[in-house]
Each structure stands twice: as structure tokens, then as C-alpha cells.
Motif scaffolding. Structure first.
Motif, PDB file in Angstrom:
ATOM      1  N   GLU A 288      61.679  84.738  20.678  1.00  0.00           N
ATOM      2  CA  GLU A 288      60.904  84.270  21.947  1.00  0.00           C
ATOM      3  C   GLU A 288      61.582  82.898  22.270  1.00  0.00           C
ATOM      4  OE1 GLU A 288      56.651  84.286  21.558  1.00  0.00           O
ATOM      5  OE2 GLU A 288      56.692  86.226  20.533  1.00  0.00           O
TER       6      GLU A 288
ATOM      7  N   ASN B 202      63.840  90.650   9.600  1.00  0.00           N
ATOM      8  CA  ASN B 202      62.890  89.596   9.425  1.00  0.00           C
ATOM      9  C   ASN B 202      62.437  89.087   8.147  1.00  0.00           C
ATOM     10  OD1 ASN B 202      62.472  89.516  12.251  1.00  0.00           O
ATOM     11  ND2 ASN B 202      60.826  90.722  12.584  1.00  0.00           N
TER      12      ASN B 202
ATOM     13  N   ASN C  15      66.384  75.201   9.360  1.00  0.00           N
ATOM     14  CA  ASN C  15      65.507  74.086   9.563  1.00  0.00           C
ATOM     15  C   ASN C  15      64.201  74.079   8.426  1.00  0.00           C
ATOM     16  OD1 ASN C  15      67.354  72.870  11.302  1.00  0.00           O
ATOM     17  ND2 ASN C  15      66.796  74.289  13.321  1.00  0.00           N
TER      18      ASN C  15
ATOM     19  N   SER D 198      60.351  73.324   7.947  1.00  0.00           N
ATOM     20  CA  SER D 198      59.212  73.029   9.111  1.00  0.00           C
ATOM     21  C   SER D 198      58.102  73.283   8.332  1.00  0.00           C
ATOM     22  CB  SER D 198      59.512  74.295  10.031  1.00  0.00           C
ATOM     23  OG  SER D 198      59.146  75.884   9.181  1.00  0.00           O
TER      24      SER D 198
ATOM     25  N   GLY E 126      56.102  80.943  11.899  1.00  0.00           N
ATOM     26  CA  GLY E 126      54.864  81.492  12.427  1.00  0.00           C
ATOM     27  C   GLY E 126      55.452  82.535  13.162  1.00  0.00           C
TER      28      GLY E 126
ATOM     29  N   CYS F 185      55.777  87.991  14.124  1.00  0.00           N
ATOM     30  CA  CYS F 185      56.487  89.241  13.263  1.00  0.00           C
ATOM     31  C   CYS F 185      56.837  88.972  11.917  1.00  0.00           C
ATOM     32  CB  CYS F 185      57.989  89.343  14.054  1.00  0.00           C
ATOM     33  SG  CYS F 185      57.547  90.107  15.671  1.00  0.00           S
TER      34      CYS F 185
ATOM     35  N   PHE G  28      54.226  78.391  18.228  1.00  0.00           N
ATOM     36  CA  PHE G  28      54.693  78.643  16.862  1.00  0.00           C
ATOM     37  C   PHE G  28      56.147  78.151  16.701  1.00  0.00           C
ATOM     38  CE2 PHE G  28      57.757  82.275  16.880  1.00  0.00           C
ATOM     39  CZ  PHE G  28      57.546  82.970  18.116  1.00  0.00           C
ATOM     40  N   LYS G  29      56.664  77.956  18.017  1.00  0.00           N
ATOM     41  CA  LYS G  29      57.943  77.408  18.281  1.00  0.00           C
ATOM     42  C   LYS G  29      58.063  76.781  19.780  1.00  0.00           C
ATOM     43  CE  LYS G  29      61.631  80.334  18.894  1.00  0.00           C
ATOM     44  NZ  LYS G  29      62.465  81.369  18.886  1.00  0.00           N
TER      45      LYS G  29
HETATM   46  C1  UGA Z   1      61.710  86.544  15.183  1.00  0.00           C
HETATM   47  C2  UGA Z   1      63.234  86.682  15.025  1.00  0.00           C
HETATM   48  O1  UGA Z   1      64.182  85.566  14.800  1.00  0.00           O
HETATM   49  C3  UGA Z   1      63.845  88.018  15.831  1.00  0.00           C
HETATM   50  O2  UGA Z   1      65.203  88.369  15.722  1.00  0.00           O
HETATM   51  C4  UGA Z   1      62.946  89.123  15.793  1.00  0.00           C
HETATM   52  O3  UGA Z   1      63.484  90.007  16.789  1.00  0.00           O
HETATM   53  C5  UGA Z   1      61.700  88.642  16.080  1.00  0.00           C
HETATM   54  O4  UGA Z   1      61.214  87.777  15.244  1.00  0.00           O
HETATM   55  C6  UGA Z   1      60.778  89.872  16.399  1.00  0.00           C
HETATM   56  O5  UGA Z   1      60.630  90.584  15.213  1.00  0.00           O
HETATM   57  O6  UGA Z   1      59.901  89.953  17.404  1.00  0.00           O
HETATM   58  P1  UGA Z   1      60.584  84.890  16.808  1.00  0.00           P
HETATM   59  O7  UGA Z   1      59.503  85.055  16.087  1.00  0.00           O
HETATM   60  O8  UGA Z   1      60.411  85.145  18.284  1.00  0.00           O
HETATM   61  O9  UGA Z   1      61.645  85.941  16.284  1.00  0.00           O
HETATM   62  O10 UGA Z   1      60.932  83.431  16.587  1.00  0.00           O
HETATM   63  P2  UGA Z   1      62.186  82.725  15.477  1.00  0.00           P
HETATM   64  O11 UGA Z   1      63.118  81.834  16.277  1.00  0.00           O
HETATM   65  O12 UGA Z   1      62.618  83.648  14.548  1.00  0.00           O
HETATM   66  O13 UGA Z   1      60.922  81.728  14.908  1.00  0.00           O
HETATM   67  C7  UGA Z   1      60.061  82.030  13.881  1.00  0.00           C
HETATM   68  C8  UGA Z   1      59.374  80.910  13.121  1.00  0.00           C
HETATM   69  O14 UGA Z   1      60.428  80.398  12.088  1.00  0.00           O
HETATM   70  C9  UGA Z   1      59.015  79.880  14.047  1.00  0.00           C
HETATM   71  O15 UGA Z   1      57.795  79.393  13.826  1.00  0.00           O
HETATM   72  C10 UGA Z   1      60.046  78.871  13.898  1.00  0.00           C
HETATM   73  O16 UGA Z   1      59.792  77.524  14.313  1.00  0.00           O
HETATM   74  C11 UGA Z   1      60.581  78.981  12.345  1.00  0.00           C
HETATM   75  N1  UGA Z   1      61.740  78.660  12.040  1.00  0.00           N
HETATM   76  C12 UGA Z   1      62.744  79.254  12.737  1.00  0.00           C
HETATM   77  C13 UGA Z   1      61.947  77.481  11.180  1.00  0.00           C
HETATM   78  O17 UGA Z   1      60.854  77.128  10.343  1.00  0.00           O
HETATM   79  N2  UGA Z   1      63.051  77.263  10.869  1.00  0.00           N
HETATM   80  C14 UGA Z   1      64.143  77.589  11.143  1.00  0.00           C
HETATM   81  O18 UGA Z   1      65.345  77.172  10.905  1.00  0.00           O
HETATM   82  C15 UGA Z   1      64.171  78.683  12.202  1.00  0.00           C
END
Ligand code: UGA
Length: 463
Positions: free
Chosen positions: A147, A206, A249, A251, A255, A258, A320-321
Motif C-alpha cells: 500500500e 510476507n 527501518n 519502527s 502493521g 497482511c 499503519f504506514k
Molecule cells: C506488505 C508487503 O510488503 C507486500 O509485498 C504484500 O503484497 C502486502 O503486504 C500484502 O500481503 O498485501 P503492506 O502491508 O502494504 O505490504 O506494506 P509494507 O510496506 O510491507 O509495510 C508493512 C508494515 O511494516 C508497515 O507498518 C510498515 O511501516 C512496516 N515497516 C516496513 C517497518 O516497520 N520497517 C520497514 O523497514 C518496512
């Protein structure tokens, strides 16, 4: 589906939902979700080869290929409660398809599902279709977009994964779906596998991504205890090409709809086949995530002289982001709940999250967010102690502390002197995303806590 419509003018795409309000919103000027760039794509295709409708009977009967993207929440009761995926909506969709099908259908699993779901769905489809001449081919085509960057991720994905059956018909179905993606995606990025590999690859991707975050978050705690800096550690290890620098990163916790759900699912599948040690291993990723949120709450409370009772806390960010209004499983829910439990008054500001969403989230029971009618009753405690405002300066006015819970870019450019002047002293900032300029904030007078960074002397004494 909008991106398929955009890239494949020769294909007609109809998005179906039994929720008429949602369909109305998709057909209106105000789309029901915020995703950068999506509005432009929808505008370009809507009415041309992209349609939104709640007439499921007509369009399911007409379709050659059906992508099922219904929600698959974690079960809240019965066998596997708190871990297994609830496939009620998937099964409902399959029954709906079977009831109206009179021509061959390719049914594509787009929702993330447990391994071997395709087999179960295939049975539902075949046994419920009254026309014995109708054939169903099931494909698994998990989605890997994130997202906030969905359009870019879909424009040029690292890979598209298509799993299907070994039979001739199965292989032909794979070819048809691959042809759709080949309209804009280079052939070498379109991977084909068997059904179970595709389903398992999604859960594993995931789980591995979430594992990286839990790993670096665990190290953030150690950094605070030893005086190391987690960003320096992450940079140093990320330069090893075998490890890589992405998803490193630290955090306040991951969240989103997924990560947790898919890991719980993976664990449940492992337990189901007797692999307890494997399930325990992955479960720790979730445990570490819960610990990180709890640790943040404890840090806030202990820094503020062991109580936040009746203190006004400005919550910067609830999504969540960044770049999304989505709050599913956002760490902000658990952090706010923890602070409220200690008597705090939380004032929330998020550029994209509506007040009604914040209240819903804080009062909904765990795992209920993915059910259409599952919201909890709004508890009085929440409504009395939570406020949602539309301006960051109003949010921080009279507050004892600011807690940054989402990494929105705009948080970096605020006038922190102005915010400081309007706050109760000592004024604290707890940066749960490490996005602010901590030195600049310290020189204004803030007491700053940043995840995984050497502790401010003020905090060393209090913790
Ligand atoms: C995640 C996966 O990255 C996608 O590849 C997958 O398709 C998707 O789930 C899904 O199954 O639908 P998403 O949940 O949209 O995507 O977002 P992410 O960018 O993965 O972030 C997930 C969480 O991890 C967020 O809360 C974000 O802030 C946190 N995060 C991410 C961190 O705390 N540190 C990081 O370095 C990266």
C-alpha cells in the motif's frame, strides 16, 4: 483490476461487490480508498473498459476469468481461533460463482489464502454447479504490491506469480492469465509454479519481510541498552549484498492487513501438518512485534515520571504506514490502547485517517477489523479520552508529549519551535519511526526518545 484495465484496452474488467455503498463510491468522484495515483488510473478507464457493479449474477455468468479478492480474516472463534484464516467469504464467493456458471471459468485466487485452499474451493465449485458440462480451472495469483506504492508496484512488479494445475487444462489456464499480464510485464518476470507453491510463496514472502522488521526491532532494544545506534547498525549490515538494505527501518512495530495475519496462518498450517517447531519459530516474529509496541508504551510512561494519567498526548499518525489511510493492524491501535490504559488522554492527528475510523479501531475487538459487521461497541472510555483533530498544531497544543507513530513526510517539515512553545514542559517527543531531526529538536528544548538510539540523559535516569 484498474491497472489491468489500463494496460489491456482489449479486456473488459468489471469489479463486483455485494456492498452497494462501496460500488457507489467507486463510481463517484470520491473513491473509497486513498492510494496515490489510483484516482488517475480509475478516471482514465472507468466507463471505457473498467466498470464497478453489484450485479454479481449477470457479470459472473458472463465472465471468462474471475479474480476472487474477498477478505480472509483470522478466525475469532471455533477451531483455529486467533490463527487460522476464516474462508467464509471465499466459500461464499465460490458458491455464488457455481450457482450462475454456464460456461467454462478460470477462477483466480487473489486473496491471500492458506496452502491447499484451491483444492477446497475447487470442490465447492464443482459440487455446487448444476450444469455438469461447466469446467473450472483454479489458479493462484498472489499479489505482492504494498500500500502507498501500489500503482508503481503494479506498473513494474519484481515478479508476477501464477500457480496452476499440472493438467493440460491447468496449463492452458496459466497461459491465459500470463497473456493478460504480458500486455505490460516482461515475460521473464512472469513466473509459473504449481498451485501450492504459489500459495505458500505468498505466505512465506510476507513472513520473511515481517521477520526482517522484527529482527531489526529486536536489535533496536539492544542498541538502547548498549549505546549503539540502530540506523548505523542497519546501514552497516545492509551494505552486505546478501542481507540488503531494504525493510531494515526500525519502527514501533509493523502493521497492515497482511503480515500478522499471514504469519498466524503459516503457523496454523505448520501445526496442522505436525511441524510445531516451525510454527513456534515464525510465531516469534509476531511476539517480537507485540513486544516492540509494548516497549514503546512503557518507554513513554516511564519517561514521563511513571505515569501518563490525565496527561494529554499528541499522537502524530494513525495509519499503519505513510501514504495510506489504512489502519488495519496499525501499531497505533495497541500503542494508544496501552497509553489509555494508563489514564492518558490521546489526541490523534493523521493526514488521511478519519475520526470515525480511529474510534472504530480503538473500540473494535482484536481480529474483528476484517469483518463487514464486526465492529465492537464504542466504549465510553474511548470516546471520553480520545480526540481526533484535523491540524497538527491543535493536536500538540497543551500536550505533554508528541508520539510519532506513522512516518508521514509532512511530520518532518512542521515548525517544531511553535509546537514546543504551545506544549506543557518538559515537552517530550517519542519518535516511533525515527523520521525527525532529533538534534534540532533537542536544541529547541524537547526531550527526545528515538527508537534504537543512544538514550537522552534525561531518559536514562527515568528508565
Ligand atoms: C506488505 C508487503 O510488503 C507486500 O509485498 C504484500 O503484497 C502486502 O503486504 C500484502 O500481503 O498485501 P503492506 O502491508 O502494504 O505490504 O506494506 P509494507 O510496506 O510491507 O509495510 C508493512 C508494515 O511494516 C508497515 O507498518 C510498515 O511501516 C512496516 N515497516 C516496513 C517497518 O516497520 N520497517 C520497514 O523497514 C518496512
Amino acid at each position: 483490476m484498474s491497472m489491468i484495465a489500463l494496460n489491456c484496452p482489449d479486456i473488459e474488467v468489471v469489479v463486483l461487490d455485494i456492498n452497494e455503498e462501496r460500488i457507489k463510491a467507486w463510481n463517484s468522484e470520491q473513491l473509497p480508498i486513498y492510494e496515490p495515483g489510483l484516482e488517475e488510473v480509475v478516471r482514465q478507464c472507468r466507463g471505457r473498459n473498467l466498470f464497478f457493479s453489484s450485479d454479481t449474477t449477470k457479470h459472473l455468468a458472463e465472465a471468462d476469468m474471475i479474480f476472487v479478492s474477498v477478505n480472509t480474516p483470522t478466525k475469532t472463534s471455533g477451531i483455529g481461533a486467533g490463527k487460522a484464516a476464516d474462508l467464509t467469504y471465499w466459500e461464499g464467493a465460490a458458491r455464488m460463482i457455481a450457482a450462475v456458471a454456464t460456461t467454462p471459468k478460470i477462477v483466480v485466487e487473489k486473496s491471500t489464502v492458506p496452502v491447499k485452499t484451491a483444492e477446497a474451493i475447487s470442490k465447492v465449485l464443482k459440487r455446487n454447479c448444476t450444469d455438469p458440462s461447466v469446467t473450472f480451472e483454479i489458479l493462484s495469483n498472489p499479489e505482492f504490491l504494498a500500500e502507498g506504492t501500489a500503482i508503481e508496484d503494479l506498473r513494474m512488479p519484481d515478479r508476477v506469480l501464477i500457480g496452476g494445475g499440472d493438467s493440460e487444462a491447468g496449463q492452458a489456464a496459466i497461459k491465459q492469465l500470463a497473456w493478460v499480464y504480458a500486455h505490460w510485464i516482461p515475460q521473464e518476470r512472469i513466473l509459473t509454479t504449481n498451485l501450492w507453491s504459489a500459495e505458500l510463496a505468498k505466505l512465506t514472502a510476507n513472513a520473511m519481510l515481517a521477520q526482517r522488521i522484527s529482527s531489526i526491532n529486536s536489535i533496536s532494544a539492544l542498541c538502547e541498552a548498549t549505546g549503539a545506534d540502530v540506523q548505523q547498525v542497519a546501514r552497516a549490515i545492509g551494505m552486505d549484498s546478501r542481507i540488503g538494505s531494504k525493510f531494515m527501518n526500525t519502527s514501533v512495530g509493523f502493521g497492515g492487513s497482511c503480515f500478522q495475519k499471514d504469519i498466524l496462518n503459516l503457523c496454523y498450517v505448520c501445526e496442522g501438518v505436525g511441524l510445531k517447531e516451525v510454527a513456534d519459530y515464525w510465531m516469534k516474529v509476531v511476539t517480537m512485534n507485540d513486544y516492540q509496541k509494548q516497549r514503546f508504551v512503557e518507554r513513554v510512561i516511564s519517561a514521563m515520571f511513571n505515569t501518563v494519567a490525565r496527561k494529554r498526548l499528541a499522537i502524530f499518525g494513525f495509519a499503519f504506514k505513510k501514504d495510506t489511510g489504512d489502519t488495519r493492524e496499525t501499531p497505533a491501535i495497541d500503542v494508544c490502547r496501552g497509553l489509555l490504559a494508563d489514564g492518558a488522554k490521546c489526541v490523534v492527528y493523521d493526514p488521511k485517517v478519519t475520526p470515525v475510523q480511529v474510534f472504530r479501531d480503538l473500540s473494535a475487538p482484536k481480529f474483528e477489523w476484517d469483518r463487514p459487521h464486526g465492529w465492537g461497541k464504542s466504549e465510553r472510555h474511548i470516546t471520553e479520552n480520545v480526540q481526533v483533530v484535523a491540524d497538527p498544531y491543535a493536536c500538540a497544543e497543551g500536550a505533554h508529549a508528541i508520539c510519532v507513530l506513522t512516518e508521514w513526510d509532512e511530520f518532518k517539515s512542521y515548525d517544531y519551535q511553535r509546537l514546543y512553545d504551545s506544549m506543557v514542559k518538559p515537552a517530550f517527543i517519542f519518535d516511533g519511526r525515527n523520521v525527525l531531526d532529533h538534534e534540532a529538536l533537542r536544541s529547541i528544548g524537547f526531550i527526545v526518545y528515538a527508537l534504537g538510539k543512544p538514550l537522552d540523559p534525561f531518559l536514562q535516569k527515568s528508565y
